[in-house]
Design a protein around this motif. Structure first.
Motif, PDB file in Angstrom:
ATOM      1  N   ARG A 180       0.801  -1.208   0.000  1.00  0.00           N
ATOM      2  CA  ARG A 180       0.000   0.000   0.000  1.00  0.00           C
ATOM      3  C   ARG A 180       0.846   1.276   0.000  1.00  0.00           C
ATOM      4  N   VAL A 181       2.154   1.098  -0.094  1.00  0.00           N
ATOM      5  CA  VAL A 181       3.023   2.279  -0.059  1.00  0.00           C
ATOM      6  C   VAL A 181       2.713   3.186  -1.250  1.00  0.00           C
ATOM      7  N   GLN A 182       2.418   4.433  -0.960  1.00  0.00           N
ATOM      8  CA  GLN A 182       2.088   5.381  -2.021  1.00  0.00           C
ATOM      9  C   GLN A 182       3.312   6.164  -2.471  1.00  0.00           C
ATOM     10  N   ALA A 183       4.212   6.410  -1.542  1.00  0.00           N
ATOM     11  CA  ALA A 183       5.416   7.155  -1.872  1.00  0.00           C
ATOM     12  C   ALA A 183       6.402   6.973  -0.737  1.00  0.00           C
ATOM     13  N   ILE A 184       7.697   7.002  -1.060  1.00  0.00           N
ATOM     14  CA  ILE A 184       8.716   6.937  -0.018  1.00  0.00           C
ATOM     15  C   ILE A 184       9.561   8.198  -0.098  1.00  0.00           C
ATOM     16  N   ASP A 185       9.665   8.895   1.013  1.00  0.00           N
ATOM     17  CA  ASP A 185      10.451  10.127   1.039  1.00  0.00           C
ATOM     18  C   ASP A 185      11.654   9.939   1.934  1.00  0.00           C
ATOM     19  N   LEU A 186      12.759  10.483   1.471  1.00  0.00           N
ATOM     20  CA  LEU A 186      13.957  10.483   2.289  1.00  0.00           C
ATOM     21  C   LEU A 186      14.245  11.946   2.603  1.00  0.00           C
ATOM     22  N   MET A 187      14.107  12.318   3.860  1.00  0.00           N
ATOM     23  CA  MET A 187      14.225  13.732   4.182  1.00  0.00           C
ATOM     24  C   MET A 187      15.456  13.975   5.037  1.00  0.00           C
ATOM     25  N   GLN A 188      16.153  15.050   4.738  1.00  0.00           N
ATOM     26  CA  GLN A 188      17.317  15.430   5.521  1.00  0.00           C
ATOM     27  C   GLN A 188      17.217  16.878   5.958  1.00  0.00           C
ATOM     28  N   PRO A 189      16.753  17.096   7.173  1.00  0.00           N
ATOM     29  CA  PRO A 189      16.819  18.455   7.703  1.00  0.00           C
ATOM     30  C   PRO A 189      18.290  18.842   7.855  1.00  0.00           C
ATOM     31  N   LEU A 190      18.562  20.131   7.977  1.00  0.00           N
ATOM     32  CA  LEU A 190      19.937  20.633   7.955  1.00  0.00           C
ATOM     33  C   LEU A 190      20.833  19.903   8.953  1.00  0.00           C
ATOM     34  N   LEU A 191      20.368  19.774  10.198  1.00  0.00           N
ATOM     35  CA  LEU A 191      21.204  19.162  11.226  1.00  0.00           C
ATOM     36  C   LEU A 191      21.486  17.699  10.904  1.00  0.00           C
ATOM     37  N   ALA A 192      20.454  17.014  10.400  1.00  0.00           N
ATOM     38  CA  ALA A 192      20.634  15.613  10.032  1.00  0.00           C
ATOM     39  C   ALA A 192      21.645  15.495   8.902  1.00  0.00           C
ATOM     40  N   LEU A 236      12.157  12.542  -7.215  1.00  0.00           N
ATOM     41  CA  LEU A 236      12.358  13.982  -7.194  1.00  0.00           C
ATOM     42  C   LEU A 236      13.294  14.322  -6.048  1.00  0.00           C
ATOM     43  N   ARG A 237      14.265  15.179  -6.301  1.00  0.00           N
ATOM     44  CA  ARG A 237      15.163  15.639  -5.226  1.00  0.00           C
ATOM     45  C   ARG A 237      15.192  17.149  -5.230  1.00  0.00           C
ATOM     46  N   TYR A 238      15.210  17.738  -4.067  1.00  0.00           N
ATOM     47  CA  TYR A 238      15.296  19.190  -4.021  1.00  0.00           C
ATOM     48  C   TYR A 238      15.611  19.673  -2.622  1.00  0.00           C
ATOM     49  N   GLY A 239      15.883  20.962  -2.509  1.00  0.00           N
ATOM     50  CA  GLY A 239      16.098  21.574  -1.204  1.00  0.00           C
ATOM     51  C   GLY A 239      17.407  22.315  -1.119  1.00  0.00           C
ATOM     52  N   LEU A 240      17.391  23.413  -0.387  1.00  0.00           N
ATOM     53  CA  LEU A 240      18.599  24.209  -0.214  1.00  0.00           C
ATOM     54  C   LEU A 240      19.273  23.810   1.094  1.00  0.00           C
ATOM     55  N   LEU A 241      18.609  24.024   2.215  1.00  0.00           N
ATOM     56  CA  LEU A 241      19.166  23.627   3.517  1.00  0.00           C
ATOM     57  C   LEU A 241      18.636  22.250   3.911  1.00  0.00           C
ATOM     58  N   ASP A 242      17.318  22.124   3.961  1.00  0.00           N
ATOM     59  CA  ASP A 242      16.712  20.822   4.200  1.00  0.00           C
ATOM     60  C   ASP A 242      16.484  20.184   2.833  1.00  0.00           C
ATOM     61  N   THR A 243      16.935  18.954   2.672  1.00  0.00           N
ATOM     62  CA  THR A 243      16.722  18.333   1.367  1.00  0.00           C
ATOM     63  C   THR A 243      15.720  17.195   1.495  1.00  0.00           C
ATOM     64  N   ARG A 244      15.103  16.881   0.381  1.00  0.00           N
ATOM     65  CA  ARG A 244      14.098  15.834   0.383  1.00  0.00           C
ATOM     66  C   ARG A 244      14.187  15.068  -0.930  1.00  0.00           C
ATOM     67  N   THR A 245      14.082  13.765  -0.854  1.00  0.00           N
ATOM     68  CA  THR A 245      14.073  12.926  -2.050  1.00  0.00           C
ATOM     69  C   THR A 245      12.786  12.131  -2.026  1.00  0.00           C
ATOM     70  N   GLN A 246      11.959  12.308  -3.024  1.00  0.00           N
ATOM     71  CA  GLN A 246      10.701  11.581  -3.075  1.00  0.00           C
ATOM     72  C   GLN A 246      10.785  10.490  -4.129  1.00  0.00           C
ATOM     73  N   THR A 247      10.279   9.312  -3.801  1.00  0.00           N
ATOM     74  CA  THR A 247      10.183   8.258  -4.801  1.00  0.00           C
ATOM     75  C   THR A 247       8.715   7.879  -4.907  1.00  0.00           C
ATOM     76  N   ILE A 248       8.158   8.048  -6.064  1.00  0.00           N
ATOM     77  CA  ILE A 248       6.747   7.748  -6.255  1.00  0.00           C
ATOM     78  C   ILE A 248       6.626   6.588  -7.236  1.00  0.00           C
ATOM     79  N   PRO A 249       6.183   5.426  -6.773  1.00  0.00           N
ATOM     80  CA  PRO A 249       6.071   4.256  -7.647  1.00  0.00           C
ATOM     81  C   PRO A 249       5.031   4.472  -8.751  1.00  0.00           C
TER      82      PRO A 249
END
Lengths: 494, 170
Positions: A118-130, A268-281
């Motif tokens: 049932r996974v709709q999307a998987i996001d990999l998020m990196q806030p600045l500190l992370a 999709l990948r984007y972000g200046l300080l916090d970055t995010r990578t989305q994978t949409i099946p």
């Protein structure tokens, strides 16, 4: 949930099946999440001292008091550290062939379980500190009965990537049972598109915020003229701050936007300080819209947004972001992404169709538009309002100044409605609204002739029913062969 | 039930219970009376001379406006109730409503995630219930109010059974 705070699962070492082992997140994750608390404590206890030194009053403070402050500060730090330790200790996750399970919470235990298919999307998020610590948060949207996403924060970046690949391959139904226990290697991806920083900057400058700013400037000048007083900026300060913040959000969230394709969907990948990578099946995108604001018409830019179940982002609904498919792009890029998202547009001439949808009017490329009589209630848009039905999707066009184009595949239609108010009724017009999962894309075929609208409503509901029967299941790789043979059959019949 | 231009072709609508009209009228009466009471407070205050800053004609015109609006909405209720209808088809359920702002909606059985049946105290007194359908789209605001309790239960069972038979993913 009032499950007593005790170990829920046996120790990983005792488990015989390594595939179902329970794992812990990275030990410093609570700190990365709760760094604000630490900063707050340091600030509260440090401020007095620092201020004292600057004011030359350090001597005035009795030495007892200093020890008290240091003591209390240390105690608070210890309490926070213990809390962080416990919170880390009680957070565990498990990835089985069918599910992802996450247990968390110290006093109030929470167990969350998500079905992989049932996974709709998987996001990999990196806030600045992370990012500084090389960690990442893995988040998957499941859209089961309104339950929000399952989050794993934080894992080492490499682990998070591997886990993502594993989840994707199991969710696709394409994973070999033999290779189950092993972690899947990362899938090869193919870069399709990269939005340059210069264009993001330009797009931000030409965004809606600028129109607001211009209006504001005009109002300010007119007001000062009328009141015969010099410009009063202070009253407008909150609004200006809001606009600047909006510039910043637009810029930082569109920065370095990249799109790539892989077998398991688009990334999709984007972000200046916090970055995010989305994978949409594949098959998870419920609807897509392309919009162009008046200022962007000069540069020929468009913005694309999408609806994915779980992301939210509808007007007035809480959003978790991630609804942008392309923050700013040329028509060429829009067409390219359309082809990726809807590989089968169901028409002979997809280019002509989308060209007409983006900037055409009247009946170019087979669009059915509003009847001429509604020009009295929508003098500008009646030539633009229109729709085309292809074999696989409904394409709705609207807007003369803010151009808007929405595409919703037949098999993704949840429900739909015909609507009309007193004014539309007077002019014999009707709206057809397609309902998809919550998101920024609203599909509304505006002000159609009443007979056309009713006919479209009828046909569309049978098309949706037909499309549902042939739709690919949740496990996108499993059904490949079946789907292909079905299509082949249809072709020979038709 | 009259079929209007907004309806899809060849649909036979089932109307809601006549008792639902009574429920709506009761609700309407209650609202109208509450408004009247609320508006008569300043009237009394001015008449006995506590409030002197408010001219009397303002209050009277407010009350008159209230009466007109109440009468208007009251007159609309029977038409609104008559406009509510539903129809079960092979693959989907149709629901229509509205007099001025009309809406005809189709919800495929396979898209239904769950069906709610709710009964309020007044509805219960009249043997009625409301049925709500939920899909993955929030915009699907599919509600059939004023169903007789038996019909509500039957419809719920029917919809659940059909939903299960035709269940589709997202």
């Amino acid at each position: 949930m009032s499950v007593p705070a005790e170990e829920q699962a046996p120790d990983p070492a005792v488990i015989d099946n390594p595939q179902d082992a329970w794992h812990r997140v990275h030990p410093i994750s609570p700190m990365v999440r709760g760094w604000l608390a630490i900063v707050a404590v340091l600030f509260v206890f440090g401020r007095d001292r620092v201020e004292g030194i600057f004011m030359g009053e350090a001597e005035a403070l009795p030495s007892d008091a200093i020890w008290w402050i240091v003591g209390v500060g240390a105690a608070v730090v210890v309490v926070i550290a213990v809390f962080f330790y416990l919170s880390w200790r009680f957070t565990r996750y498990q990835v089985t062939a069918e599910h992802v399970k996450v247990n968390s919470g110290v006093l109030f235990r929470q167990q969350r379980q998500a079905r992989l298919d049932r996974v709709q999307a998987i996001d990999l998020m990196q806030p600045l500190l992370a990012r500084i610590f090389g960690l990442a948060e893995l988040k998957f949207e499941v859209a089961d009965a309104g339950e929000s996403a399952v989050k794993l924060s934080f894992l080492k970046l490499q682990d998070a990537r591997t886990l993502r690949a594993t989840i994707l391959s199991r969710a696709s139904g394409g994973a070999d049972d033999e290779s189950g226990p092993q972690d899947q290697p990362e899938e090869a991806e193919h870069r399709v598109l990269h939005v340059t920083p210069g264009r993001v900057f330009g797009a931000t400058l030409l965004s809606g915020a600028t129109i607001a700013l211009l209006l504001l400037a005009i109002i300010a000048v007119v007001m000062s003229f009328l009141l015969d007083e010099p410009l009063v900026i202070t009253g407008l300060l909150p609004v200006i701050i809001g606009i600047v913040a909006s510039y910043w959000t637009t810029f930082s969230s569109s920065f370095n936007f990249r799109v790539s394709v892989l077998e398991d969907g688009i990334r999709l990948r984007y972000g200046l300080l916090d970055t995010r990578t989305q994978t949409i099946p594949p098959g998870r995108i419920q609807a897509v819209s392309v919009v162009q604001s008046p200022l962007w018409r000069f540069t020929g830019w468009y913005k694309m947004r999408l609806n994915v179940a779980g992301y939210g982002g509808a007007a007035g609904q809480p959003a978790s972001g991630g609804n942008t498919l392309l923050p700013v792009g040329t028509k060429q890029e829009v067409l390219q992404l359309m082809a990726l998202v809807f590989p089968d547009p169901g028409t002979e001439d997809p280019l002509g169709l989308f060209h007409a949808g983006l900037e055409g009017k009247n009946d170019d490329a087979g669009f059915t538009t509003s009847p001429r009589r509604v020009r009295w209630i929508s003098p500008f848009t009646w030539r633009r309002n229109g729709f085309v039905v292809t074999r696989t999707a409904l394409v709705a066009r609207s807007g003369a100044f803010w151009r808007h184009l929405a595409v919703v595949p037949h098999e993704r239609t949840q429900s739909m409605a015909l609507e009309r108010g007193p004014l539309s009724r007077r002019f014999g017009a009707m709206d057809l609204v397609m309902h998809t999962t919550p998101g920024p894309v609203a599909v509304r075929v505006r002000q159609m002739d009443k007979h056309t609208a009713v006919e479209l409503f009828d046909l569309q509901s049978s098309r949706a029913a037909e499309a549902r029967k042939h739709s690919v299941g949740d496990r996108w790789r499993e059904h490949h062969d079946e789907q292909d043979s079905e299509r082949g059959g249809e072709l020979t019949h038709g | 039930m009259p079929s209007e231009a907004i309806d899809p072709h060849g649909v036979v609508w089932t109307g809601v219970s006549k008792n639902y009209l009574k429920v709506r009228l009761l609700g309407w009466l209650l609202t109208a009376v509450i408004w009247l009471v609320v508006l008569s407070v300043p009237l009394v205050l001015v008449l006995i001379g506590v409030w002197t800053w408010l001219p009397l004609w303002v209050i009277w015109s407010l009350i008159a406006l209230n009466v007109v609006i109440s009468a208007w909405t009251g007159l609309l209720i029977p038409r609104q109730v008559r406009a509510i209808g539903y129809a079960e088809r092979d693959d989907d359920l149709l629901i229509r409503s509205g007099v001025f702002f009309q809406r005809a909606m189709v919800v495929p059985y396979g898209r239904m995630q769950y069906v709610d049946v709710s009964v309020g105290p007044v509805e219960r007194a009249f043997g009625l219930c409301s049925l709500k359908l939920h899909t993955a789209a929030v915009a699907t605001k599919a509600e059939i109010p004023g169903l007789p309790t038996d019909e509500g239960a039957r419809l719920r069972e029917q919809l659940s059974a059909r939903g299960e038979a035709k269940l589709a993913g997202l």
